[in-house]
Motif scaffolding. Structure first.
Motif, short mmCIF file in Angstrom:
data_model
loop_
_atom_site.label_atom_id
_atom_site.label_comp_id
_atom_site.label_asym_id
_atom_site.label_seq_id
_atom_site.Cartn_x
_atom_site.Cartn_y
_atom_site.Cartn_z
N LYS A 405 0.86 -1.19 0.00
CA LYS A 405 0.00 0.00 0.00
C LYS A 405 0.90 1.24 0.00
CE LYS A 405 -4.05 -2.04 2.16
NZ LYS A 405 -3.73 -3.46 2.28
N TYR A 406 1.46 1.56 -1.16
CA TYR A 406 2.49 2.60 -1.20
C TYR A 406 1.91 3.98 -0.95
CZ TYR A 406 5.09 -1.29 -3.05
OH TYR A 406 5.65 -2.51 -3.18
N GLY A 407 0.71 4.22 -1.46
CA GLY A 407 0.08 5.53 -1.24
C GLY A 407 -0.09 5.80 0.25
N LEU A 408 -0.65 4.80 0.95
CA LEU A 408 -0.86 4.95 2.39
C LEU A 408 0.48 5.05 3.11
CD1 LEU A 408 -3.76 2.44 2.86
CD2 LEU A 408 -3.87 4.90 3.07
N PHE A 409 1.47 4.35 2.58
CA PHE A 409 2.80 4.41 3.19
C PHE A 409 3.30 5.85 3.22
CE2 PHE A 409 7.39 4.50 2.39
CZ PHE A 409 7.85 3.93 3.56
N TRP A 410 3.20 6.53 2.08
CA TRP A 410 3.71 7.91 2.04
C TRP A 410 2.85 8.83 2.89
CZ3 TRP A 410 8.42 8.71 1.08
CH2 TRP A 410 9.12 7.83 0.23
N LEU A 411 1.53 8.58 2.91
CA LEU A 411 0.67 9.36 3.81
C LEU A 411 1.16 9.23 5.24
CD1 LEU A 411 -3.10 8.90 2.90
CD2 LEU A 411 -1.67 10.90 2.69
N ALA A 412 1.47 7.99 5.62
CA ALA A 412 1.90 7.74 6.99
C ALA A 412 3.22 8.44 7.27
CB ALA A 412 2.03 6.24 7.24
N VAL A 413 4.11 8.47 6.28
CA VAL A 413 5.40 9.15 6.49
C VAL A 413 5.16 10.64 6.70
CG1 VAL A 413 7.57 9.79 5.41
CG2 VAL A 413 6.73 7.46 5.23
N ILE A 414 4.27 11.23 5.86
CA ILE A 414 3.99 12.66 6.02
C ILE A 414 3.35 12.92 7.38
CG2 ILE A 414 2.69 14.60 5.08
CD1 ILE A 414 2.88 13.18 2.35
N ALA A 415 2.43 12.01 7.78
CA ALA A 415 1.80 12.17 9.09
C ALA A 415 2.84 12.10 10.19
CB ALA A 415 0.72 11.11 9.29
N ALA A 416 3.85 11.25 10.01
CA ALA A 416 4.90 11.14 11.02
C ALA A 416 5.65 12.46 11.13
CB ALA A 416 5.87 10.02 10.65
N PHE A 417 5.92 13.07 9.97
CA PHE A 417 6.58 14.38 9.97
C PHE A 417 5.72 15.40 10.72
CE2 PHE A 417 6.17 18.43 7.65
CZ PHE A 417 7.34 19.04 8.06
N MET A 418 4.42 15.41 10.40
CA MET A 418 3.52 16.36 11.06
C MET A 418 3.49 16.11 12.56
SD MET A 418 0.22 16.54 8.66
CE MET A 418 0.17 17.38 7.12
N THR A 419 3.45 14.83 12.95
CA THR A 419 3.42 14.48 14.38
C THR A 419 4.61 15.11 15.08
OG1 THR A 419 2.46 12.39 13.74
CG2 THR A 419 3.26 12.58 15.99
N ALA A 420 5.79 14.90 14.51
CA ALA A 420 6.99 15.45 15.13
C ALA A 420 6.88 16.96 15.21
CB ALA A 420 8.21 15.05 14.31
N PHE A 421 6.37 17.56 14.12
CA PHE A 421 6.29 19.02 14.09
C PHE A 421 5.35 19.55 15.18
CE2 PHE A 421 4.29 22.93 12.60
CZ PHE A 421 5.40 23.74 12.49
N TYR A 422 4.12 19.01 15.24
CA TYR A 422 3.20 19.63 16.21
C TYR A 422 3.57 19.29 17.64
CZ TYR A 422 0.32 15.28 16.12
OH TYR A 422 -0.13 14.01 16.19
N MET A 423 4.20 18.13 17.87
CA MET A 423 4.59 17.83 19.25
C MET A 423 5.66 18.81 19.71
SD MET A 423 2.62 15.70 20.39
CE MET A 423 3.36 15.89 21.99
N PHE A 424 6.58 19.12 18.79
CA PHE A 424 7.65 20.02 19.23
C PHE A 424 7.23 21.47 19.18
CE2 PHE A 424 9.94 16.25 19.50
CZ PHE A 424 10.83 16.49 20.52
N ARG A 425 6.28 21.79 18.36
CA ARG A 425 5.67 23.11 18.44
C ARG A 425 5.11 23.30 19.85
NH1 ARG A 425 0.05 24.05 17.58
NH2 ARG A 425 -0.43 26.25 17.32
N LEU A 426 4.40 22.25 20.30
CA LEU A 426 3.83 22.27 21.64
C LEU A 426 4.93 22.42 22.68
CD1 LEU A 426 0.94 21.93 22.54
CD2 LEU A 426 1.36 19.51 22.87
N PHE A 427 5.96 21.58 22.51
CA PHE A 427 7.03 21.57 23.51
C PHE A 427 7.71 22.94 23.60
CE2 PHE A 427 11.50 21.04 24.60
CZ PHE A 427 11.36 20.51 25.87
N PHE A 428 8.08 23.49 22.43
CA PHE A 428 8.80 24.77 22.46
C PHE A 428 7.91 25.89 22.98
CE2 PHE A 428 11.48 22.75 19.03
CZ PHE A 428 12.56 22.55 19.87
N LEU A 429 6.65 25.87 22.59
CA LEU A 429 5.76 26.95 23.04
C LEU A 429 5.52 26.89 24.54
CD1 LEU A 429 3.05 27.29 20.28
CD2 LEU A 429 4.77 28.94 20.94
N VAL A 430 5.44 25.67 25.07
CA VAL A 430 5.08 25.54 26.48
C VAL A 430 6.30 25.70 27.37
CG1 VAL A 430 4.20 23.97 28.23
CG2 VAL A 430 3.07 24.14 26.02
#
Lengths: 625, 104
Positions: A405-430
């Motif tokens: 399922k290559y399409g979903l694979f890339w979606l998941a990779v992008i979601a992983a990037f977003m996850t890292a981004f919003y978690m650290f946005r949270l961390f740095f802001l707080v």
């Protein structure tokens, strides 16, 4: 030990009953009842888990009642999957009980809160131990009740009340699907037993169309409970409940029940390629969709809530992509690090009395314990190597890739990037930068008491080490363990090409780096994306207008329909009733006017009667002729 | 004598009976109602006498029968008037409309 495992859910139930008796008590030592009794459950669960680890298992049932020739049974079952769930649930429940002792300090309905926690733990443990769908369904609803009560714990807040109702109604939509699936299975198989269902699935007793249908119906139940697209909207709103509740119910246990259900019914899903694909697609879309919303939220708990939805999407994606072990593995690790994040967020909220991340900042120095623990949780969920999230996420990506399922694979990779981004946005802001809150609030900021930090430390340790349950480096303990269960694990190498972990690490690093550049260094302006794509940012900030969409279509539609119903009731149904009564009344009025006591009118009637009779006789030629 | 046909008698009786019936059903005064009933009885008498004379087997039976009818009618009129007077004494009226005790 295993024979006693049915006692595990009963201790929290006992706690619920006892605490209801003490509900008027002002003493906060009532919390120890809940803590101790769930502690007993935890110890027993660990004992059961260790026994199952050695390859034991048990299933005991008795007939509850008989319908015709079919017996409906009740009982309990311990297999590798639910033994693992038992430990997760009772552990998180125990820690949350302990944490709540500190967090709920000073609340007026202190014992009631612990009573509800006990009720929920009972229901969740009972759900896990159920050997058949019917019993599971009962506990499934009880879990929903527990969630409802706890979300609406601050019932005097209108938002909390609305959120509780919303959660109940939205999950109910899913429950209807589950119920239909259950009934269809009973119709086809003649039993609610997992074992019998799996046997007939294996023997091919059910047509493939029916298999897909039942699997999808059951999946609808899981969608409702696990907050998957499109029934996810209740989960972020559920954050109106107290934070320990969010950690227990809306991060670690209840929302994982949907994933657990799919995993428990996995042979059914395996038999239908279409159902698995639907599970994977829904999971993948939910993962990226919720992650995108998480990027823009301002409420610390809502970010975590969308993150939960997104991670649950990952689990579904894994299950749909034949990554049974990966899904369960992520469920386990996620339970630990997300509970940790929620408890840490609770600790932050406890300290600064706000949930808006714009009003926090610079808390790293003030919260010397919470800060590092939150960082551990954020690193784990982002998938930074050596922490638990890395291994489980890597496994999901690998199994998605291996499943083609290559399409979903890339979606998941992008979601992983977003996850890292919003978690650290949270961390740095707080935690970093300058404190942005109001002046007088800043002085009162202090670290939470030990009763709150201890559970976080335990979860922090687990968030680091839980990943080593299943690694390519040290051994695949978890998949060997789960292989003892009733599910035939799909064979083949699920560890994919070696570049997948690298890619996942890269995505995480990119996300963290970007968040660092924007929110810490300030190299990139905070709103450079918002400015370049204002309409997209607007849409994401408003959560893709899903709530508004539901409001416009479903809610308004229902209202319009009910208005139509009122009109129909008032004019058609009521009209019919009045027409009948009016008719009878009119007739009776004529009748009563006839009986006026006047001999003359009686005589007239009689004469008319005989005239009519004579006319008939004259016209027809008489009866005798 | 034989110039008058049976139909004429029957028509007379019919008309008389209809007048009596109309009076009995519409008049408000109880005395007139009683008189109207007498009219109807007499219409019957005419029929009896006419058939006695013109039927296939003419005879006296009909005429004698009508004598009996007249007697009974007289007795009935006497009883009727007596009831009427008693009623009048009780209720001070002979209006039929007000005599609606059958309603109860």
């Amino acid at each position: 030990m295993l024979q006693m495992s049915w006692l595990i859910p009963l201790f929290p139930l006992l706690s619920f009953i006892l605490l209801l008796l003490f509900r008027k008590s002002k003493s906060e030592s009532t919390a120890w009842i809940g803590v101790l009794l769930t502690g007993v459950s935890l110890v027993m669960s660990v004992g059961v888990f260790l026994a199952v680890w050695q390859g034991e298992g048990i299933k005991t049932e008795g007939t509850w009642f008989q319908i015709g020739e079919r017996a409906i049974t009740m009982g309990f079952e311990v297999n590798p999957l639910n033994a693992l769930m038992l430990v997760i649930v009772s552990l998180v429940s125990f820690l949350v009980h302990l944490y709540s002792k500190g967090y709920m300090h000073g609340d007026e309905r202190f014992p009631v809160f612990f009573a509800y926690l006990g009720l929920f733990s009972f229901a969740m443990l009972g759900l896990v131990l159920s050997p058949n769908l019917l019993q599971l369904y009962m506990f499934w609803e009880l879990v929903g009740l527990g969630s409802f009560l706890l979300i609406g714990f601050y019932y005097f807040k209108p938002e909390a009340k609305a959120a509780a109702k919303k959660a109940f109604v939205m999950t109910r939509i899913g429950d209807v699907g589950l119920f239909i699936g259950m009934v269809l299975l009973f119709w086809q198989v003649g039993s609610f037993e997992y074992d019998e269902i799996f046997t007939s699935v294996k023997n091919g007793d059910i047509s493939s169309g029916m298999l897909t249908l039942t699997a999808l119906c059951i999946f609808v139940g899981a969608v409702g409970k696990s907050g998957q697209l499109p029934l996810h909207t209740w989960l972020p709103d559920a954050m109106e409940g107290p934070t320990p509740v969010s950690a227990l119910i809306h991060a670690a246990t209840m929302v994982a029940a949907g994933v657990y259900l799919v995993a428990a019914m996995y042979p059914l899903f395996q038999a239908s390629e279409a159902a698995l694909t639907v599970v994977a697609v829904v999971g993948g879309l939910t993962a990226i969709f919720a992650a995108s919303i998480g990027l823009m939220q301002k409420d610390i708990k809502r970010v975590l809530a969308y993150s939960t939805v997104s991670q649950l999407g990952y689990m579904m994606l894994a299950l749909g992509a034949s990554g049974y072990v990966a899904g369960i593995f992520h469920l386990t690790t996620h339970a630990f690090f997300k509970a940790l994040l929620f408890l840490a967020a609770g600790s932050v909220i406890h300290a600064v009395h706000t949930q808006n991340i714009e009003e926090m900042g610079g808390l790293w120095k003030k919260l010397r314990v919470t800060g590092p623990l939150f960082l551990i949780g954020a690193l784990a969920i982002s998938g930074v190597p050596l922490l638990s999230g890395f291994f489980s996420k890597d496994e999901i990506l690998a199994s998605t890739y291996a499943d083609g399922k290559y399409g979903l694979f890339w979606l998941a990779v992008i979601a992983a990037f977003m996850t890292a981004f919003y978690m650290f946005r949270l961390f740095f802001l707080v935690f970093t930068g300058e404190a942005r809150g109001e002046e007088h609030e800043q002085k009162g900021v202090h670290e939470s008491p030990g009763v709150m930090t201890f559970p976080m430390i335990v979860l922090g340790v687990l968030a680091v080490v839980a990943g080593y349950l299943n690694t390519t480096w040290f051994g695949t303990f978890l998949s060997d363990y789960l292989a003892q269960g009733p599910v035939d694990l799909p064979h083949g190498d699920h560890h994919g090409p070696a570049w997948i972990p690298l890619l996942a690490t890269l995505a995480a690093a990119l996300g963290i780096g970007l968040a660092y550049l924007i929110y810490q260094k300030g190299t990139l302006s905070r709103d450079w994306i918002t400015r370049s794509l204002p309409s997209l940012a607007e849409v994401i900030y408003n959560k893709w207008y899903i709530d508004e969409g539901y409001d416009q279509t479903v809610v308004k539609g229902t209202r319009a329909l009910s208005k139509l119903g009122v009109l129909f009731d008032r004019y058609v149904v009521d009209g019919l009733v009045t027409a009948v009564t009016n008719g009878v009344q009119g007739l009776s009025k004529i009748g009563s006017r006839l009986q006026n006591g006047q001999v003359q009118s009686y005589g007239t009637a009689a004469i008319f009667g005989i005239v009519i009779l004579l006319l008939i006789v004259a016209l027809t030629g008489g009866y005798f002729s | 004598m034989s110039a008058v046909p049976l139909t004429a008698y029957l028509m007379l009786a019919l008309i008389l009976f209809c007048i009596g019936l109309f009076g009995a059903l519409t008049k408000r005064n109880a005395v007139i109602v009683l008189i109207s009933i007498e009219l109807m009885l007499n219409a019957v008498n005419i029929n009896l006498v006419a058939f006695a004379k013109y039927s296939i087997n003419p005879g006296l039976t009909g005429q004698i029968f009508s004598l009996f009818t007249i007697t009974v009618a007289a007795a009935e009129a006497a009883v009727g008037l007596a009831i009427l007077i008693a009623l009048y004494r009780n209720r001070q009226t002979v209006n039929v409309d007000e005599m609606d005790t059958m309603k109860r």
